[in-house]
Design a protein around this motif. Structure first.
Motif, PDB file in Angstrom:
ATOM      1  N   ASP A  59      22.293 170.306  54.722  1.00  0.00           N
ATOM      2  CA  ASP A  59      21.456 169.664  55.747  1.00  0.00           C
ATOM      3  C   ASP A  59      20.219 168.951  55.197  1.00  0.00           C
ATOM      4  O   ASP A  59      19.400 169.561  54.507  1.00  0.00           O
ATOM      5  CB  ASP A  59      20.986 170.728  56.758  1.00  0.00           C
ATOM      6  N   HIS A  60      20.103 167.688  55.512  1.00  0.00           N
ATOM      7  CA  HIS A  60      18.906 166.920  55.133  1.00  0.00           C
ATOM      8  C   HIS A  60      18.724 165.788  56.152  1.00  0.00           C
ATOM      9  O   HIS A  60      19.680 165.346  56.770  1.00  0.00           O
ATOM     10  CB  HIS A  60      19.037 166.382  53.702  1.00  0.00           C
ATOM     11  N   PRO A  61      17.488 165.321  56.314  1.00  0.00           N
ATOM     12  CA  PRO A  61      17.225 164.282  57.325  1.00  0.00           C
ATOM     13  C   PRO A  61      17.291 162.856  56.750  1.00  0.00           C
ATOM     14  O   PRO A  61      17.257 162.676  55.531  1.00  0.00           O
ATOM     15  CB  PRO A  61      15.785 164.595  57.731  1.00  0.00           C
ATOM     16  N   HIS A  62      17.408 161.885  57.645  1.00  0.00           N
ATOM     17  CA  HIS A  62      17.231 160.464  57.301  1.00  0.00           C
ATOM     18  C   HIS A  62      16.558 159.781  58.482  1.00  0.00           C
ATOM     19  O   HIS A  62      16.820 160.149  59.635  1.00  0.00           O
ATOM     20  CB  HIS A  62      18.576 159.760  57.090  1.00  0.00           C
ATOM     21  N   ARG A  63      15.754 158.781  58.202  1.00  0.00           N
ATOM     22  CA  ARG A  63      15.221 157.901  59.264  1.00  0.00           C
ATOM     23  C   ARG A  63      15.008 156.486  58.699  1.00  0.00           C
ATOM     24  O   ARG A  63      14.537 156.320  57.586  1.00  0.00           O
ATOM     25  CB  ARG A  63      13.881 158.425  59.809  1.00  0.00           C
ATOM     26  N   ILE A 103      19.797 164.731  61.147  1.00  0.00           N
ATOM     27  CA  ILE A 103      19.912 165.709  60.067  1.00  0.00           C
ATOM     28  C   ILE A 103      21.411 165.845  59.853  1.00  0.00           C
ATOM     29  O   ILE A 103      22.160 166.028  60.811  1.00  0.00           O
ATOM     30  CB  ILE A 103      19.317 167.067  60.469  1.00  0.00           C
ATOM     31  N   HIS A 104      21.854 165.681  58.625  1.00  0.00           N
ATOM     32  CA  HIS A 104      23.294 165.817  58.409  1.00  0.00           C
ATOM     33  C   HIS A 104      23.592 166.525  57.088  1.00  0.00           C
ATOM     34  O   HIS A 104      22.721 166.708  56.244  1.00  0.00           O
ATOM     35  CB  HIS A 104      24.009 164.455  58.487  1.00  0.00           C
ATOM     36  N   SER A 105      24.855 166.944  56.987  1.00  0.00           N
ATOM     37  CA  SER A 105      25.322 167.515  55.730  1.00  0.00           C
ATOM     38  C   SER A 105      26.601 166.799  55.324  1.00  0.00           C
ATOM     39  O   SER A 105      27.354 166.327  56.177  1.00  0.00           O
ATOM     40  CB  SER A 105      25.586 169.021  55.879  1.00  0.00           C
ATOM     41  N   GLU A 106      26.792 166.685  54.029  1.00  0.00           N
ATOM     42  CA  GLU A 106      27.996 166.071  53.469  1.00  0.00           C
ATOM     43  C   GLU A 106      28.501 167.063  52.422  1.00  0.00           C
ATOM     44  O   GLU A 106      27.911 167.200  51.361  1.00  0.00           O
ATOM     45  CB  GLU A 106      27.632 164.732  52.807  1.00  0.00           C
ATOM     46  N   MET A 107      29.560 167.794  52.793  1.00  0.00           N
ATOM     47  CA  MET A 107      30.023 168.880  51.926  1.00  0.00           C
ATOM     48  C   MET A 107      31.466 168.655  51.460  1.00  0.00           C
ATOM     49  O   MET A 107      32.339 168.348  52.276  1.00  0.00           O
ATOM     50  CB  MET A 107      29.926 170.219  52.670  1.00  0.00           C
TER      51      MET A 107
HETATM   52 FE   FE2 Z   1      22.522 161.917  53.582  1.00  0.00          FE
END
Ligand code: FE2
Length: 284
Positions: A59-63, A103-107
């Motif tokens: 989990d981490h954010p982006h804007r 907030i998303h995760s890429e696993m």
């Molecule tokens: Fe990302």
């Protein structure tokens, strides 16, 4: 008269890691953001060793911008705070507009085998930075593909090539994102029109190409990125082995860029606000 873009500069990138220890090469680094406006970052990842990628990107954010992940080999699971979930597989693309915040995760959804691909960050114009988040999984067979009589295959991820519209279009930044595969057995050439004011670069991920420019012919070798000059329009590429490259261009926004990690805005005040909003749970 046709004019051909020269190679302005060769970039070899910086080995680094991101997320939970995923090894990658950062090709488009922060110091190139102005030159390659509207693009903010390009990472290439590729490894047969699970330890290089298995940690993924928790989990981490982006804007304030869009992330485009192009998976060449491997499987990655995406989940975000806007409620989207999807599986990115070999040859597929995930296009995410972070807008006002996700907030998303890429696993990784694999514990062995090869994982390779790219992540590109595309800026949003100031008036769209706080738009609602948007997300699309584009599977391999949904990406328009065209094979020329000379055997070259073009996958049109974004923009337009050979009268073929790509999977994604953007009105303001007008991104062109092509994956170009040359045939194995003979020398072939390909030309792509790109408006001269658009910034353009290519990255060779297999084999070697020559860029046949206006004033010089220059080789771009495997794992090299080439920034293409703006004084001309066409990009002319020749290769004689089973070469694979990505060609990317876009219309510059010519706006101020302020980046703080995963937040990219126009002013320092907007960055401070982004950090505050994130801390206050407004991205969730
Ligand atoms: Fe990302």
């Amino acid at each position: 008269m046709k004019t051909f873009r020269d190679v302005e500069r060769i970039i070899k990138g910086q080995a680094t890691s991101d997320g939970d220890g995923v090894k990658l090469t950062r090709l488009l680094t922060q110091d190139l953001q102005k030159r390659l406006d509207p693009f903010l970052m390009l990472d290439a990842f590729g490894s047969d060793e699970a330890t290089d990628y298995v940690g993924g990107f928790p989990d981490h954010p982006h804007r304030g911008f869009e992330t485009v992940t192009y998976m060449l080999e491997g499987k990655m699971r995406h989940q975000d705070s806007a409620g989207n979930t999807g599986l990115l597989e070999d040859g597929g693309v995930q296009w995410m507009t972070a807008g006002k915040g996700v907030i998303h995760s890429e696993m990784p959804e694999q514990k062995e085998g090869r994982m390779s691909g790219f992540q590109l960050w595309l800026n949003l114009p100031s008036h769209q930075k706080m738009c609602s988040p948007w997300y699309k999984d584009i599977q391999r067979n949904e990406i328009p593909e065209k094979t020329l009589p000379n055997g070259i295959t073009i996958r049109v991820i974004a923009g337009e090539s050979l009268n073929t519209l790509g999977a994604v279009q953007r009105e303001v930044t007008q991104p062109l994102f092509l994956d170009i595969h040359f045939p194995e057995d003979k020398s072939s050439s390909f030309e792509q029109f790109i408006a001269s004011e658009h910034n353009a670069f290519l990255y060779v991920y297999h084999g070697e190409v020559s860029v046949d420019g206006q004033s010089k012919i220059q080789a771009v070798r495997s794992k090299e990125m080439a920034i293409l000059s703006n004084k001309a329009e066409f990009v002319a590429i020749t290769a004689n082995a089973k070469t694979k490259l990505i060609l990317i261009s876009g219309a510059p926004l010519k706006e101020n860029i302020v980046q703080y990690g995963p937040f990219v805005m126009n002013t320092k005040e907007e960055i401070i606000k982004a950090v505050e909003d994130f801390r206050n749970g407004e991205f969730a």
